[in-house]
Scaffold this active site. Structure first.
Site, PDB file in Angstrom:
ATOM      1  N   TYR A   1     -12.307  -2.764  -3.342  1.00  0.00           N
ATOM      2  CA  TYR A   1     -13.276  -3.271  -2.048  1.00  0.00           C
ATOM      3  C   TYR A   1     -13.617  -2.553  -1.710  1.00  0.00           C
ATOM      4  O   TYR A   1     -14.976  -2.835  -0.548  1.00  0.00           O
ATOM      5  CB  TYR A   1     -12.486  -2.223  -0.645  1.00  0.00           C
ATOM      6  CG  TYR A   1     -10.546  -2.208  -0.088  1.00  0.00           C
ATOM      7  CD1 TYR A   1     -10.697  -3.577   0.612  1.00  0.00           C
ATOM      8  CD2 TYR A   1      -9.616  -1.490  -0.533  1.00  0.00           C
ATOM      9  CE1 TYR A   1      -9.009  -3.762   0.778  1.00  0.00           C
ATOM     10  CE2 TYR A   1      -8.738  -1.450  -0.029  1.00  0.00           C
ATOM     11  CZ  TYR A   1      -8.307  -2.654   0.474  1.00  0.00           C
ATOM     12  OH  TYR A   1      -7.236  -3.141   0.911  1.00  0.00           O
TER      13      TYR A   1
ATOM     14  N   GLU B   1      -9.455 -10.599  -7.959  1.00  0.00           N
ATOM     15  CA  GLU B   1      -7.975  -9.486  -7.677  1.00  0.00           C
ATOM     16  C   GLU B   1      -6.991  -9.245  -8.756  1.00  0.00           C
ATOM     17  O   GLU B   1      -6.542  -8.482  -9.595  1.00  0.00           O
ATOM     18  CB  GLU B   1      -7.567  -8.745  -6.570  1.00  0.00           C
ATOM     19  CG  GLU B   1      -8.474  -8.813  -4.846  1.00  0.00           C
ATOM     20  CD  GLU B   1      -8.119  -8.739  -3.522  1.00  0.00           C
ATOM     21  OE1 GLU B   1      -6.737  -9.935  -3.705  1.00  0.00           O
ATOM     22  OE2 GLU B   1      -8.892  -8.940  -3.034  1.00  0.00           O
TER      23      GLU B   1
ATOM     24  N   ASN C   1      -1.687  -0.154   7.312  1.00  0.00           N
ATOM     25  CA  ASN C   1      -1.517  -1.310   7.709  1.00  0.00           C
ATOM     26  C   ASN C   1      -0.350  -2.037   6.505  1.00  0.00           C
ATOM     27  O   ASN C   1      -0.087  -3.386   6.378  1.00  0.00           O
ATOM     28  CB  ASN C   1      -2.091  -2.430   8.037  1.00  0.00           C
ATOM     29  CG  ASN C   1      -3.238  -2.693   7.000  1.00  0.00           C
ATOM     30  OD1 ASN C   1      -2.971  -2.119   6.270  1.00  0.00           O
ATOM     31  ND2 ASN C   1      -4.415  -3.326   7.594  1.00  0.00           N
TER      32      ASN C   1
ATOM     33  N   HIS D   1      -1.253  -5.468   1.236  1.00  0.00           N
ATOM     34  CA  HIS D   1      -2.822  -6.506   0.968  1.00  0.00           C
ATOM     35  C   HIS D   1      -2.584  -7.745   0.686  1.00  0.00           C
ATOM     36  O   HIS D   1      -1.687  -7.628   0.261  1.00  0.00           O
ATOM     37  CB  HIS D   1      -3.873  -5.770   0.293  1.00  0.00           C
ATOM     38  CG  HIS D   1      -4.932  -6.552  -0.322  1.00  0.00           C
ATOM     39  ND1 HIS D   1      -6.344  -6.408   0.358  1.00  0.00           N
ATOM     40  CD2 HIS D   1      -4.805  -7.308  -1.326  1.00  0.00           C
ATOM     41  CE1 HIS D   1      -6.511  -7.239   0.022  1.00  0.00           C
ATOM     42  NE2 HIS D   1      -6.257  -7.857  -1.159  1.00  0.00           N
TER      43      HIS D   1
ATOM     44  N   ARG E   1       3.216  -7.177   9.051  1.00  0.00           N
ATOM     45  CA  ARG E   1       2.024  -6.066   9.810  1.00  0.00           C
ATOM     46  C   ARG E   1       3.124  -5.594  10.785  1.00  0.00           C
ATOM     47  O   ARG E   1       2.927  -4.761  12.167  1.00  0.00           O
ATOM     48  CB  ARG E   1       0.862  -5.659   9.767  1.00  0.00           C
ATOM     49  CG  ARG E   1      -0.286  -5.717   8.313  1.00  0.00           C
ATOM     50  CD  ARG E   1      -0.747  -5.998   8.376  1.00  0.00           C
ATOM     51  NE  ARG E   1      -1.864  -5.728   6.891  1.00  0.00           N
ATOM     52  CZ  ARG E   1      -3.153  -6.405   6.857  1.00  0.00           C
ATOM     53  NH1 ARG E   1      -3.549  -7.875   7.292  1.00  0.00           N
ATOM     54  NH2 ARG E   1      -3.681  -6.409   5.615  1.00  0.00           N
TER      55      ARG E   1
ATOM     56  N   THR F   1      -5.412  -7.928  10.826  1.00  0.00           N
ATOM     57  CA  THR F   1      -5.155  -6.693   9.981  1.00  0.00           C
ATOM     58  C   THR F   1      -5.288  -5.508  10.974  1.00  0.00           C
ATOM     59  O   THR F   1      -4.593  -4.882  10.358  1.00  0.00           O
ATOM     60  CB  THR F   1      -6.912  -6.725   9.427  1.00  0.00           C
ATOM     61  OG1 THR F   1      -7.382  -7.841   9.089  1.00  0.00           O
ATOM     62  CG2 THR F   1      -7.180  -5.499   8.793  1.00  0.00           C
TER      63      THR F   1
ATOM     64  N   PHE G   1     -15.441   3.606   6.928  1.00  0.00           N
ATOM     65  CA  PHE G   1     -13.950   3.508   7.119  1.00  0.00           C
ATOM     66  C   PHE G   1     -13.979   3.473   5.667  1.00  0.00           C
ATOM     67  O   PHE G   1     -12.736   3.707   5.141  1.00  0.00           O
ATOM     68  CB  PHE G   1     -13.423   2.494   8.259  1.00  0.00           C
ATOM     69  CG  PHE G   1     -13.189   1.270   7.499  1.00  0.00           C
ATOM     70  CD1 PHE G   1     -12.243   0.827   6.795  1.00  0.00           C
ATOM     71  CD2 PHE G   1     -14.306   1.123   8.790  1.00  0.00           C
ATOM     72  CE1 PHE G   1     -12.943  -0.497   6.267  1.00  0.00           C
ATOM     73  CE2 PHE G   1     -13.927  -0.877   8.600  1.00  0.00           C
ATOM     74  CZ  PHE G   1     -13.377  -0.862   7.154  1.00  0.00           C
TER      75      PHE G   1
ATOM     76  N   LYS H   1       0.855  -0.964   0.072  1.00  0.00           N
ATOM     77  CA  LYS H   1      -0.136   0.010  -0.055  1.00  0.00           C
ATOM     78  C   LYS H   1       1.046   1.284  -0.247  1.00  0.00           C
ATOM     79  O   LYS H   1       2.312   0.585   0.081  1.00  0.00           O
ATOM     80  CB  LYS H   1      -0.860  -0.061   1.665  1.00  0.00           C
ATOM     81  CG  LYS H   1      -2.174  -1.289   0.657  1.00  0.00           C
ATOM     82  CD  LYS H   1      -2.424  -1.792   2.670  1.00  0.00           C
ATOM     83  CE  LYS H   1      -3.577  -2.513   2.468  1.00  0.00           C
ATOM     84  NZ  LYS H   1      -4.328  -2.781   3.098  1.00  0.00           N
TER      85      LYS H   1
ATOM     86  N   ARG I   1      -0.955 -14.248   3.712  1.00  0.00           N
ATOM     87  CA  ARG I   1      -1.804 -13.904   5.013  1.00  0.00           C
ATOM     88  C   ARG I   1      -1.444 -14.448   6.329  1.00  0.00           C
ATOM     89  O   ARG I   1      -1.368 -12.889   7.153  1.00  0.00           O
ATOM     90  CB  ARG I   1      -3.272 -14.383   4.896  1.00  0.00           C
ATOM     91  CG  ARG I   1      -4.263 -14.383   3.904  1.00  0.00           C
ATOM     92  CD  ARG I   1      -4.888 -12.919   3.672  1.00  0.00           C
ATOM     93  NE  ARG I   1      -5.815 -13.218   5.437  1.00  0.00           N
ATOM     94  CZ  ARG I   1      -6.569 -11.864   5.006  1.00  0.00           C
ATOM     95  NH1 ARG I   1      -6.090 -10.403   4.197  1.00  0.00           N
ATOM     96  NH2 ARG I   1      -7.462 -11.504   5.680  1.00  0.00           N
TER      97      ARG I   1
END
Ligand code: IDP
Ligand code: MG
Length: 161
Positions: free
Chosen positions: A60, A137, A123, A126, A113, A102, A68, A20, A96
């Site tokens: 998203y 995606e 964070n 993704h 993270r 998250t 948010f 990100k 993951r």
């Protein structure tokens, strides 16, 4: 010959990974890619990309009713991202695990993270949450197939049994 690694010999799956804008701005691109490489995942595509709002909203869309959502879309579009496809056995779940929870305050130390972030809205990275999400995606971010290469590293038999 016996030195030739045949593509398709090993079971694989693909996932969509994105550093990100905060991860890019903070200079963590190399470190993050390194963690995936060291694990034994295979890089199948990589690009820098200034995300248009429509792409972030589509990416998203399951979160569109969340309070948010607006901030999230602005965050993803706030600077360049590094979009990638990684391949490997069970790579969706494995990625993951490397990424961590998250909320970075709940991500285990040793995860990306857990080591690099403190806020859910900053964070760093993704990773797709399922094989189905990954394919959706990948189509969204790499639908034109530009830069997507189907290749098998020659060291694969030293990583895969
Ligand atoms: P994930 O990225 O771990 O899969 P999701 O629940 O899919 O987490 O949420 C997507 C992204 O939305 C998160 O990575 C985070 O940047 C942001 N986000 C999730 N929950 C919150 C929240 O409660 N406040 C602010 N941002 C959030
Ligand atoms: Mg998610």
């Amino acid at each position: 010959s016996r030195h030739v690694v045949r593509a398709g010999r090993f079971e694989t799956e693909r996932t969509y990974i994105m550093i990100k804008p905060d991860g890019v701005q903070r200079g963590h691109v190399g470190e993050i890619i390194s963690r995936f490489e060291k694990k034994g995942m295979v890089l199948k595509a990589l690009k820098t990309y200034q995300c248009p709002k429509a792409v972030a909203e589509e990416h998203y869309k399951d979160l569109s009713s969340k309070p948010f959502f607006g901030d999230l879309v602005n965050y993803i579009c706030s600077g360049p991202v590094v979009a990638m496809i990684w391949e490997g056995p069970g790579v969706v779940k494995s990625a993951r695990l490397l990424i961590g929870a998250t909320n970075p305050l709940e991500s285990a130390p040793g995860t990306i993270r857990g080591d690099l972030a403190v806020e859910v809205g900053r964070n760093v990275i993704h990773g797709s949450d399922s094989v189905e999400s990954a394919e959706r995606e990948i189509e969204l971010w790499f639908g034109d197939k530009a830069g997507v290469v189907d290749w098998t590293p020659t060291i694969t038999p030293w990583v895969r049994e």
